[in-house]
Each structure stands twice: as C-alpha cells, then as structure tokens.
Design a protein around this motif. Structure first.
Motif, PDB file in Angstrom:
ATOM      1  N   SER B  18       0.624  -0.963  -0.348  1.00  0.00           N
ATOM      2  CA  SER B  18      -0.418   0.045  -0.159  1.00  0.00           C
ATOM      3  C   SER B  18       0.912   1.175  -0.324  1.00  0.00           C
ATOM      4  CB  SER B  18      -0.736  -0.021   1.398  1.00  0.00           C
ATOM      5  OG  SER B  18      -1.263   0.974   1.173  1.00  0.00           O
ATOM      6  N   HIS B  19       0.268   2.359  -0.843  1.00  0.00           N
ATOM      7  CA  HIS B  19       0.941   3.690  -0.124  1.00  0.00           C
ATOM      8  C   HIS B  19       0.793   4.263   0.877  1.00  0.00           C
ATOM      9  CE1 HIS B  19       1.581   3.121  -4.959  1.00  0.00           C
ATOM     10  NE2 HIS B  19       2.708   3.263  -4.649  1.00  0.00           N
ATOM     11  N   GLY B  34       2.758  -5.247   6.517  1.00  0.00           N
ATOM     12  CA  GLY B  34       2.648  -4.592   5.218  1.00  0.00           C
ATOM     13  C   GLY B  34       3.762  -3.670   4.691  1.00  0.00           C
ATOM     14  N   VAL B  35       2.976  -3.504   3.873  1.00  0.00           N
ATOM     15  CA  VAL B  35       4.398  -2.816   2.985  1.00  0.00           C
ATOM     16  C   VAL B  35       4.289  -1.296   2.216  1.00  0.00           C
ATOM     17  CG1 VAL B  35       5.923  -3.388   0.674  1.00  0.00           C
ATOM     18  CG2 VAL B  35       5.184  -5.661   2.591  1.00  0.00           C
ATOM     19  N   GLY B 243      -2.867  -6.113  -3.069  1.00  0.00           N
ATOM     20  CA  GLY B 243      -2.253  -5.098  -3.252  1.00  0.00           C
ATOM     21  C   GLY B 243      -3.661  -4.438  -3.341  1.00  0.00           C
ATOM     22  N   SER B 244      -4.645  -4.127  -4.478  1.00  0.00           N
ATOM     23  CA  SER B 244      -5.753  -3.832  -4.513  1.00  0.00           C
ATOM     24  C   SER B 244      -6.752  -3.587  -3.516  1.00  0.00           C
ATOM     25  CB  SER B 244      -6.421  -4.793  -6.359  1.00  0.00           C
ATOM     26  OG  SER B 244      -5.834  -4.409  -6.788  1.00  0.00           O
ATOM     27  N   VAL B 245      -6.473  -5.177  -2.603  1.00  0.00           N
ATOM     28  CA  VAL B 245      -7.768  -5.286  -1.962  1.00  0.00           C
ATOM     29  C   VAL B 245      -7.574  -4.046  -1.006  1.00  0.00           C
ATOM     30  CG1 VAL B 245      -6.743  -7.025  -0.272  1.00  0.00           C
ATOM     31  CG2 VAL B 245      -9.000  -7.207  -0.336  1.00  0.00           C
ATOM     32  N   THR B 249     -10.431  -0.014   1.429  1.00  0.00           N
ATOM     33  CA  THR B 249     -10.409  -0.012   2.728  1.00  0.00           C
ATOM     34  C   THR B 249     -10.696   1.906   3.008  1.00  0.00           C
ATOM     35  OG1 THR B 249      -8.288   0.004   2.885  1.00  0.00           O
ATOM     36  CG2 THR B 249      -9.274  -2.385   2.980  1.00  0.00           C
ATOM     37  N   THR B 250     -10.913   1.875   3.851  1.00  0.00           N
ATOM     38  CA  THR B 250     -11.816   3.005   5.019  1.00  0.00           C
ATOM     39  C   THR B 250     -10.465   3.938   4.381  1.00  0.00           C
ATOM     40  OG1 THR B 250     -11.514   2.211   6.805  1.00  0.00           O
ATOM     41  CG2 THR B 250     -13.406   3.052   5.974  1.00  0.00           C
ATOM     42  N   GLU B 251      -9.530   3.605   5.436  1.00  0.00           N
ATOM     43  CA  GLU B 251      -7.932   4.356   4.966  1.00  0.00           C
ATOM     44  C   GLU B 251      -6.880   4.951   4.046  1.00  0.00           C
ATOM     45  OE1 GLU B 251      -8.510   1.145   6.255  1.00  0.00           O
ATOM     46  OE2 GLU B 251      -7.937   1.230   8.836  1.00  0.00           O
ATOM     47  N   ALA B 252      -7.184   4.210   2.570  1.00  0.00           N
ATOM     48  CA  ALA B 252      -6.257   3.689   1.478  1.00  0.00           C
ATOM     49  C   ALA B 252      -6.793   5.009   0.914  1.00  0.00           C
ATOM     50  CB  ALA B 252      -7.559   2.695   0.541  1.00  0.00           C
TER      51      ALA B 252
END
Lengths: 375, 375
Positions: B18-19, B34-35, B243-245, B249-252
């Motif tokens: 995730s970014h 997490g990456v 990645g895509s999942v 998410t609410t945090e994305a």
C-alpha cells in the motif's frame, strides 16, 4: 447443493477433456472423469468412438462435450456452397502461399474443406442424437448458452448439463437457463477462452450464482497438477476441468512434433488468437500466428469460415511436419493453455491421474501442517 | 529453506502492499505484514511516513517497496530540462485537450511535472538512504533485477530482499542475483505485470528455482480473499502478496469516486495499458484509456516520460472529479487487478485482515472435509 459425486458418480473430481477416446477411457478407469470432445467427429465417427469407450471404460462414468455457439453470425439456411462463397480468395491465396514458403505444395482446393463445420447447430443436433444413445453421465456445451434442445433432451435422459463460462455474467445466464454444472474457465486456458484469470473467475462465479441456485462450479484454465486442483477446491470449486495436460500423454491424438514443442514451451509461449477458429482461442505460438498477425495478412475470418481453412490446412502441415527438419514444423500449433509451461515430459494418462491424486494429497497435507504449526 | 516467519517475523503471511501508511500499520498490527510503496514519496516525505509507521505499528514487522527498473531507456545524465525536452508537444496538447473535453481547464504547464521521477536510480538510492534508517524487515524491488546496491545495503542491515517477477526466467535470474524472497505476480495483478496467470506462474516459478536455491515464493495477482490465499499456499506458495484489496479500505489513499468505481466493477473492467507509466500496467478501464487508445492518440511515451504527464494530470482529474456529476469522473482510474470484481464494499484494513484469516480457516476446513469424505 448436489455434490459432484451424487450428480455424476465420480470419486476424484478431475475432469479430463480430450478428443481422444483412449484418454477418456483411461481417466475414467483411473477414478477421474473423461469427457470426449465430440465436435471433431461426424455423427458416424462419434458413434464408433462412443461404442469403443463403452467397451473400454469398465462401467465407470464419462461424458461428452459438444460445441454449439450461441451466436453464429452467418444466418440463413445451411448451404455448403454459400458458406464456401463467403471465404474471400485472398484468404485462400494467403494460406497457399504460407504453405508454399514452408515447403508444402498445395492448391486452393486443398486448403478449404467442404465438410460441414461441427459448430453449426444442425451438426450439433445430429451429434446429440448419437450421444444420447450411449450411457453418458454429463453433456457439456462449450460456447455460449446451452441450447434449449440440449437441456430438454438431457432432462429426458437424466443426464446433467454442464456449461463453460469465461465471465460471471455468462455464469448467471447459464444457471438461469437451467444448467446443472458450471465450468468457470480462466483466460489462461487452451482453446476458446475469455480474459479473466482462473484464480479470480472461480470465486467470482461461485459468489455470483450462489443467490440464484446452488450449482457446483468446476475450475478450469491452467490446471496441470493435483496441487493446483487442490488450490482451486480450497477456493470452493467442486473439482477441476482440465484439457492441455492430456495433450502431452502417450495416448493423445497430438503429433510427436507438437508434444516435443509442449515439453520445450514455457507459459509465455501461448497466444490468444482468432486465426484458427474465428473466435479468440489460446494456442501454442508458432509461425502460423506470426504470419496471420503480420502486415499483409488478410486477418482472421469469423467462425465457422476460419476453421474451414484451418482444419484441412493443419492436416497438411502436420503431415509435412513428420519429416525431420521439415520447414513445416515451424507452423505446427494446437490449442493449449499457459499451463503448457508445467509440462516436463510425456506420460500415460493413467500415470497423470495417479500423479494428480498424489499431488492433491500433498497439497492438503501442506495446508494441514501450516494450520498445525500455527497453533 | 528459511520459513517466512523466521525470515521476517510475520505470523499470518498476508503481505499488504500500500502507498498508505495507515494501511501498512493496520495490517501489521493485525498479524499480517504491511509493505509501504515507497516510490510515490520524496526522501523527505518518506522519512515522515516511516517515522509515523514506527510510532503506530506496535513493534510489529513491516517492509518497504522501492521501484528501480532494471532497464531505463533514457540514458545519459539526470537532467530535468533534458527529460522535459523529450516529451513531444503533441502529447501535451492531447492531454490538455482531453481534460478540456472533460470540463477541466489546464494549460501545457499544468500537465507536465518537473518533479524527479521516482523510478530513476538516483531517486531510488536516496529513498533507500531513508528506509535503512528505520526498522524495516523487508525491502522489495518491483521492476527487474534488484540493483547490487540494494542487495549489499540490505545485507549490511540484515534485511531480506524481495523481488517481484512475472515470468519464470526472471525468477531464476533474481535467485541467482541473491534475493531472499520471490513474489510471483500473475498477469491479473494491478500495476506493472506480465501475462502469465497467478495459478500457472506460482507452481512454474517454485519448480524453476528449486534446483538453484530454496527461496520462499509468495503468490501475487488477483488475491482478494483468504480462500484464494489458502489456494495459493496449497500450491506451495509461502504466503500471499496483495495490493488491490487495500485500495477499497477506509484508510486508503484512493478517492471516493475511485472506491465507488471499484465496488461497481467486475473482473472484466480492467485493462493492461502503457498509458499511465510507460510500461504495461493493469488499471481500471476508464475514459482515459478509451482516449489514449483511440485513433488520433499520439500513443504512450516510455517510462519515465509518461508518468511525468500522468502524475500531475491525474491530480487535476481526481480533484475535478470530487464535484458530483463532474464529467472528469469518466477519466478517473488507478492501478488495480482483476480481483476488483471481488470487491463488494469498503471496509477497514483491520476488518479485511480478520476476514482473510476466517476465509483461510474455512478453506483449510473445506479441504480437510473433502479428504475425510473420501475415506
């Protein structure tokens, strides 16, 4: 939901699609479920094949696959002259020239067949006439919605109907139409295929049809090992539908040249192309595709016209390729999925079923060990 | 072979790329790994992000991904004016016109960034300077062979190196170069990807590297559920890279418009295109691709030139798309895999990890029940 075992009587839900009766009988005898690809036969030759299977399958269950496309763009009545008239001369000339450049002397009359395309509805009905005279335990339609006649005739004979789908929307329509088993085939599959991968398509289809009617879903596309089969069943598939893996068996109808190419290939050596049947289908990449996809190519014809060229032409190619070092070898290709990258040798169909069972057991053991370690 | 748990200290081998720092910390806290995608940051902003993660991850392990392509076709010294000089005016005009037609007024200066592309090796080194000052437990290179400096610096810090591959040949080269973890990413993945599916690639890679050196292989591409993760591990994967999942998410970091598009999409709504970064990467299909793939389009530029246009342009698009009914919404897109078809709602990252664990347990239970029934 009816289990696959209840529906069709198979112990180990490994479905083997093959045009070769030897493979069908060997797989069923070994505990899997052989499915004969019926559309490469005439009604007469199909009768011969099914009678042979009945005599060699030791009473084990087997099925048949007939390819009746939902949409055939030709229209009008069945007339061979009219069909042939729709093949442009430039496609014939291109084919003749391509063969010439690969050491095969053929005339325009040699590269177009006058045999009725098996994908015409009329031919499909005649093949069904034959199929339902035998103790088939499954009938599958591989293109589009199973025609009403297939459903009603199968019902009358107590035979479950399966359908291949490459997209969730198609699965929904198939279940609504009344099919009993869905085969969710990913884009990595050999032959006609969509673009969604098996890993995504299988759970997407299972989830989409669940609210409609509980129907078992088989996973198809890229499956060459029992570990992959176990993986798909962990995702909720009721079994695995396979095709390419049987092309590399000693019993298969494939040529020795093609089997050598399969062993040498990696998963990147396939191409999804219209240049064999007129619809996108995955094949081993060869000089055939390089030629038809080059500038100067007249491009693929629609189904069934493209097959009216490719069927006789590949008979010439495969024959010419038998000679060692023949330039025609460069053109040799056949329907095969990305799983070709997992083929390392040619074995008997019985040995392949046995290895599937062992790999499957290992995979289940791996999962149980992971859960144990975690405690 | 070192287990994934021994190597990097994760309990449940679910890797979340995730970014967004919130996603990274939430996944690691919940028992996954997490990456952080580091290449969207400057060295300064990366320092801020990693410090925040250190403060919020409760001592759990996490990693970083930096994108350093093996082949950069530009050559010569790093010079922003020279890079900008390589962007043809017609590409800038095409972009300005495309925005105009979607209600966004922008000039040529607004659609090209002067910021250094993160994919330049010099930027990658500066990002690594920052990363190795933090307690990262994994560093991953997402494009081509991990550069020697990444391998040697990681060795010095005792940090394992991972590498994404889309083909068996690349996996062999990575293992020979010395990486510790291979991420076999199928063509259904979001972002840069090859064409071989996850279901085929994972066993093919595992088999290809086994004779060289025992290295754990993570499965990537299309994985959105714990059942798929279990399926991949049944095939021999050591865990799942996702990645895509996390984009849903609410945090994305994703926009609300994009998340709405994700929920609405099926697996057939993605496209593998060069029109965002210059290399083939899978994205949600939108008006952006329709325009760049149409006749009259100047076509995609190579990396990093294409991103120098797309980065500032999508900032304008995403901002304009915030207005209800804005025509710019048609252009909104982002990197996402075919698994987008499995996204049904937007949840917290913690809830997603929890659901993965439950689905995973169900899948293992399904396999055990099948084996039991069979006895």
């Amino acid at each position: 939901m009816n289990s696959i075992k209840d529906l069709i009587g198979v112990d180990f839900p490994l479905f083997a699609f093959s045009h070769c009766r030897d493979v069908v009988a060997a797989v069923s005898r070994a505990g899997g479920f052989g499915v004969l690809g019926g559309s490469s036969f005439t009604p007469e030759s199909l009768e011969t094949e099914l009678r042979w299977i009945d005599e060699h399958v030791d009473g084990k269950p087997y099925g048949i696959d007939i390819l009746i496309p939902e949409h055939q763009t030709l229209g009008g009545e069945l007339n061979m002259d009219r069909l042939m008239g729709q093949i442009p001369p430039k496609h014939v000339d291109f084919t003749v020239d391509l063969l010439q450049r690969h050491g095969i002397n053929a005339g325009p009359g040699d590269v177009v067949t006058r045999q009725l395309p098996a994908t015409l509805p009329e031919v499909g009905e005649a093949l069904m006439d034959v199929a339902f005279r035998h103790p088939i335990r499954l009938i599958v339609n591989a293109l589009g919605i199973a025609p009403p006649s297939m459903l009603s005739r199968a019902r009358a004979h107590g035979v479950p109907v399966g359908a291949l789908v490459g997209a969730k929307e198609h699965a929904i329509r198939q279940v609504q139409a009344g099919v009993d088993i869905i085969i969710a085939q990913g884009g990595e599959a050999g032959g006609h295929c969509g673009e969604v991968s098996t890993l995504v398509l299988v759970p997407e289809v299972i989830r989409a049809i669940a609210p409609i009617r509980p129907v078992p879903v088989l996973a198809a596309g890229g499956i060459m090992t029992g570990a992959q089969m176990a993986g798909c069943m962990a995702m909720g598939a009721a079994g695995a539908w396979t095709g390419s893996v049987w092309l590399a068996t000693t019993e298969a109808e494939t040529s020795e040249v093609f089997r050598e190419k399969m062993v040498a290939a990696t998963s990147r050596d396939t191409v999804r192309s219209r240049t064999r049947t007129g619809k996108p289908s995955r094949q081993l990449r060869s000089g055939w595709h390089a030629a038809w996809d080059s500038t100067g190519s007249p491009g693929a014809l629609p189904m069934p016209l493209m097959a009216m060229i490719s069927i006789p032409t590949f008979e010439l190619i495969d024959k010419a390729a038998e000679r060692p070092e023949a330039p025609a070898r460069d053109l040799v290709t056949y329907f095969v999925g990305q799983g070709v990258g997992l083929v390392e040798n040619v074995r008997s169909a019985t040995a392949v079923v046995q290895e599937f069972k062992e790999d499957f057991a290992d995979a289940v053991g791996r999962m149980m060990a992971f859960v144990e370690d975690d405690r």
